[in-house]
Design a protein around this motif. Structure first.
Motif, PDB file in Angstrom:
ATOM      1  N   HIS A 137       0.826  -1.212   0.000  1.00 26.94           N
ATOM      2  CA  HIS A 137       0.000   0.000   0.000  1.00 26.94           C
ATOM      3  C   HIS A 137       0.851   1.248   0.000  1.00 26.94           C
ATOM      4  O   HIS A 137       0.571   2.201  -0.717  1.00 26.94           O
ATOM      5  N   VAL A 138       1.896   1.230   0.850  1.00 24.31           N
ATOM      6  CA  VAL A 138       2.790   2.393   0.916  1.00 24.31           C
ATOM      7  C   VAL A 138       3.433   2.613  -0.445  1.00 24.31           C
ATOM      8  O   VAL A 138       3.525   3.743  -0.943  1.00 24.31           O
ATOM      9  N   LEU A 139       3.841   1.519  -1.073  1.00 25.81           N
ATOM     10  CA  LEU A 139       4.490   1.611  -2.385  1.00 25.81           C
ATOM     11  C   LEU A 139       3.530   2.198  -3.420  1.00 25.81           C
ATOM     12  O   LEU A 139       3.884   3.126  -4.149  1.00 25.81           O
ATOM     13  N   TYR A 140       2.285   1.676  -3.422  1.00 25.25           N
ATOM     14  CA  TYR A 140       1.285   2.230  -4.357  1.00 25.25           C
ATOM     15  C   TYR A 140       1.083   3.716  -4.112  1.00 25.25           C
ATOM     16  O   TYR A 140       1.026   4.516  -5.042  1.00 25.25           O
ATOM     17  N   GLY A 141       0.973   4.046  -2.821  1.00 28.86           N
ATOM     18  CA  GLY A 141       0.775   5.457  -2.462  1.00 28.86           C
ATOM     19  C   GLY A 141       1.893   6.309  -3.010  1.00 28.86           C
ATOM     20  O   GLY A 141       1.667   7.375  -3.579  1.00 28.86           O
ATOM     21  N   ALA A 142       3.133   5.822  -2.853  1.00 26.11           N
ATOM     22  CA  ALA A 142       4.289   6.590  -3.325  1.00 26.11           C
ATOM     23  C   ALA A 142       4.239   6.746  -4.839  1.00 26.11           C
ATOM     24  O   ALA A 142       4.485   7.836  -5.369  1.00 26.11           O
ATOM     25  N   ILE A 143       3.905   5.651  -5.526  1.00 23.96           N
ATOM     26  CA  ILE A 143       3.856   5.712  -6.995  1.00 23.96           C
ATOM     27  C   ILE A 143       2.784   6.708  -7.451  1.00 23.96           C
ATOM     28  O   ILE A 143       3.029   7.552  -8.316  1.00 23.96           O
ATOM     29  N   ILE A 144       1.602   6.635  -6.820  1.00 28.87           N
ATOM     30  CA  ILE A 144       0.525   7.565  -7.193  1.00 28.87           C
ATOM     31  C   ILE A 144       0.952   9.006  -6.918  1.00 28.87           C
ATOM     32  O   ILE A 144       0.735   9.901  -7.735  1.00 28.87           O
ATOM     33  N   GLY A 145       1.631   9.191  -5.764  1.00 28.02           N
ATOM     34  CA  GLY A 145       2.109  10.534  -5.423  1.00 28.02           C
ATOM     35  C   GLY A 145       3.045  11.072  -6.483  1.00 28.02           C
ATOM     36  O   GLY A 145       2.912  12.210  -6.942  1.00 28.02           O
ATOM     37  N   VAL A 146       4.003  10.244  -6.907  1.00 27.18           N
ATOM     38  CA  VAL A 146       4.969  10.672  -7.925  1.00 27.18           C
ATOM     39  C   VAL A 146       4.249  10.989  -9.229  1.00 27.18           C
ATOM     40  O   VAL A 146       4.499  12.022  -9.866  1.00 27.18           O
ATOM     41  N   LEU A 147       3.295  10.126  -9.622  1.00 26.86           N
ATOM     42  CA  LEU A 147       2.559  10.367 -10.873  1.00 26.86           C
ATOM     43  C   LEU A 147       1.783  11.677 -10.811  1.00 26.86           C
ATOM     44  O   LEU A 147       1.759  12.439 -11.777  1.00 26.86           O
ATOM     45  N   LEU A 148       1.160  11.942  -9.655  1.00 26.62           N
ATOM     46  CA  LEU A 148       0.400  13.195  -9.514  1.00 26.62           C
ATOM     47  C   LEU A 148       1.326  14.395  -9.664  1.00 26.62           C
ATOM     48  O   LEU A 148       0.976  15.396 -10.292  1.00 26.62           O
ATOM     49  N   LEU A 149       2.541  14.288  -9.078  1.00 26.07           N
ATOM     50  CA  LEU A 149       3.500  15.388  -9.190  1.00 26.07           C
ATOM     51  C   LEU A 149       3.890  15.609 -10.650  1.00 26.07           C
ATOM     52  O   LEU A 149       3.981  16.741 -11.122  1.00 26.07           O
ATOM     53  N   VAL A 150       4.109  14.498 -11.368  1.00 27.61           N
ATOM     54  CA  VAL A 150       4.483  14.598 -12.791  1.00 27.61           C
ATOM     55  C   VAL A 150       3.360  15.271 -13.572  1.00 27.61           C
ATOM     56  O   VAL A 150       3.590  16.173 -14.366  1.00 27.61           O
ATOM     57  N   ILE A 151       2.110  14.840 -13.295  1.00 32.79           N
ATOM     58  CA  ILE A 151       0.960  15.433 -14.006  1.00 32.79           C
ATOM     59  C   ILE A 151       0.861  16.926 -13.688  1.00 32.79           C
ATOM     60  O   ILE A 151       0.680  17.755 -14.584  1.00 32.79           O
ATOM     61  N   ALA A 152       1.025  17.266 -12.386  1.00 38.37           N
ATOM     62  CA  ALA A 152       0.943  18.679 -12.004  1.00 38.37           C
ATOM     63  C   ALA A 152       2.018  19.481 -12.734  1.00 38.37           C
ATOM     64  O   ALA A 152       1.779  20.581 -13.228  1.00 38.37           O
ATOM     65  N   GLY A 153       3.229  18.891 -12.829  1.00 42.64           N
ATOM     66  CA  GLY A 153       4.329  19.557 -13.526  1.00 42.64           C
ATOM     67  C   GLY A 153       4.001  19.778 -14.993  1.00 42.64           C
ATOM     68  O   GLY A 153       4.237  20.857 -15.542  1.00 42.64           O
ATOM     69  N   LEU A 154       3.428  18.760 -15.626  1.00 42.80           N
ATOM     70  CA  LEU A 154       3.082  18.866 -17.054  1.00 42.80           C
ATOM     71  C   LEU A 154       1.994  19.912 -17.277  1.00 42.80           C
ATOM     72  O   LEU A 154       2.051  20.693 -18.221  1.00 42.80           O
ATOM     73  N   VAL A 155       0.983  19.899 -16.382  1.00 46.14           N
ATOM     74  CA  VAL A 155      -0.105  20.886 -16.502  1.00 46.14           C
ATOM     75  C   VAL A 155       0.485  22.294 -16.397  1.00 46.14           C
ATOM     76  O   VAL A 155       0.173  23.173 -17.194  1.00 46.14           O
ATOM     77  N   TYR A 156       1.389  22.488 -15.424  1.00 46.64           N
ATOM     78  CA  TYR A 156       1.981  23.805 -15.252  1.00 46.64           C
ATOM     79  C   TYR A 156       2.759  24.204 -16.506  1.00 46.64           C
ATOM     80  O   TYR A 156       2.578  25.277 -17.060  1.00 46.64           O
ATOM     81  N   LYS A 157       3.598  23.263 -16.976  1.00 43.06           N
ATOM     82  CA  LYS A 157       4.476  23.592 -18.114  1.00 43.06           C
ATOM     83  C   LYS A 157       3.676  23.888 -19.383  1.00 43.06           C
ATOM     84  O   LYS A 157       3.941  24.851 -20.085  1.00 43.06           O
ATOM     85  N   PHE A 158       2.676  23.055 -19.668  1.00 44.40           N
ATOM     86  CA  PHE A 158       2.001  23.180 -20.960  1.00 44.40           C
ATOM     87  C   PHE A 158       0.749  24.058 -20.930  1.00 44.40           C
ATOM     88  O   PHE A 158       0.339  24.574 -21.951  1.00 44.40           O
ATOM     89  N   LEU A 159       0.130  24.210 -19.767  1.00 42.80           N
ATOM     90  CA  LEU A 159      -1.114  24.986 -19.743  1.00 42.80           C
ATOM     91  C   LEU A 159      -0.963  26.335 -19.063  1.00 42.80           C
ATOM     92  O   LEU A 159      -1.606  27.301 -19.441  1.00 42.80           O
ATOM     93  N   LEU A 160      -0.103  26.428 -18.061  1.00 48.90           N
ATOM     94  CA  LEU A 160      -0.097  27.651 -17.259  1.00 48.90           C
ATOM     95  C   LEU A 160       1.091  28.562 -17.544  1.00 48.90           C
ATOM     96  O   LEU A 160       0.922  29.756 -17.748  1.00 48.90           O
ATOM     97  N   ALA A 161       2.295  27.992 -17.581  1.00 46.32           N
ATOM     98  CA  ALA A 161       3.488  28.839 -17.570  1.00 46.32           C
ATOM     99  C   ALA A 161       3.802  29.444 -18.923  1.00 46.32           C
ATOM    100  O   ALA A 161       4.141  30.610 -19.031  1.00 46.32           O
ATOM    101  N   GLY A 162       3.687  28.687 -19.993  1.00 42.27           N
ATOM    102  CA  GLY A 162       4.204  29.152 -21.277  1.00 42.27           C
ATOM    103  C   GLY A 162       5.729  29.201 -21.196  1.00 42.27           C
ATOM    104  O   GLY A 162       6.323  28.697 -20.248  1.00 42.27           O
ATOM    105  N   LYS A 163       6.348  29.827 -22.208  1.00 42.47           N
ATOM    106  CA  LYS A 163       7.810  29.891 -22.226  1.00 42.47           C
ATOM    107  C   LYS A 163       8.206  31.361 -22.283  1.00 42.47           C
ATOM    108  O   LYS A 163       8.054  31.990 -23.325  1.00 42.47           O
TER     109      LYS A 163
END
Ligand code: HEC
Length: 160
Positions: A5-31
């Motif tokens: 369970h802890v491992l799944y939690g960690a994996i989901i946490g990392v994936l959420l961070l990656v998604i948040a990063g992608l959303v920021y980079k491609f939708l919010l920040a621009g270049k």
């Protein structure tokens, strides 16, 4: 069991961070970078910059055609010229360009296109040139506001 369970939690946490990063980079920040005159310069390839500037010149040409049509009291022409740069015309922005535009820029740009549509509708419904001019004054304020904040690519260094 618990460890998994802890491992799944960690994996989901990392994936959420990656998604948040992608959303920021491609939708919010621009270049972007900040320029000497403290505007925000959006960094683009020459062809992408050319695309945006061509759209801009189309906006200015619409303003010209609308002003001319109001002066001649041709409200059908006002509506046609405004609609030509309405929201429908803004749908074909290439994904690569959209990804480089900050969210605030896209929101302001969308608002301007939507306002052209509103002016077209009102011109048809009311046929009142003075009302159109009032709307155009407000609209031009939005052009000015965005130009005060943004530029595309930092200005070249002056010749020595
Ligand atoms: C969301 C932001 C935004 C809005 C809204 C906006 N512009 Fe622009 N416009 C820009 C940027 C950024 C540039 C490039 C400026 C630079 O790099 O110095 C530009 C450049 C231009 C240019 C120069 C084009 C060229 O070939 O050099 C014209 C003309 C122009 N805009 C007209 C308009 C008009 C008219 C409106 C309103 C109806 C408008 N713009 C609304 C951001 C905007």
């Amino acid at each position: 069991m618990k460890k998994i369970h802890v491992l799944y939690g960690a994996i989901i946490g990392v994936l959420l961070l990656v998604i948040a990063g992608l959303v920021y980079k491609f939708l919010l920040a621009g270049k972007t970078v900040t320029t000497e005159d403290r505007r925000t310069a959006i960094i683009m390839e020459p062809a992408e910059r050319a695309f945006v500037l061509e759209e801009m010149r189309a906006l200015l040409d619409a303003i010209r055609a609308m002003t001319d049509a109001v002066a001649r009291d041709d409200m059908k022409k006002v509506a046609a010229a405004a609609r030509a740069v309405g929201l429908a015309a803004a749908q074909h922005v290439p994904a690569a360009v959209a990804a480089k535009l900050p969210l605030e820029f896209k929101t302001m740009g969308r608002g301007v296109h939507a306002e052209f549509d509103r002016i077209a509708l009102d011109a048809e419904a009311m046929g009142d040139g003075k009302h159109t001019l009032t709307q155009m004054g407000e609209l031009l304020g939005r052009c000015v506001a965005c130009h005060a904040i943004y530029q595309i690519n930092p200005a070249a260094a002056p010749p020595k």
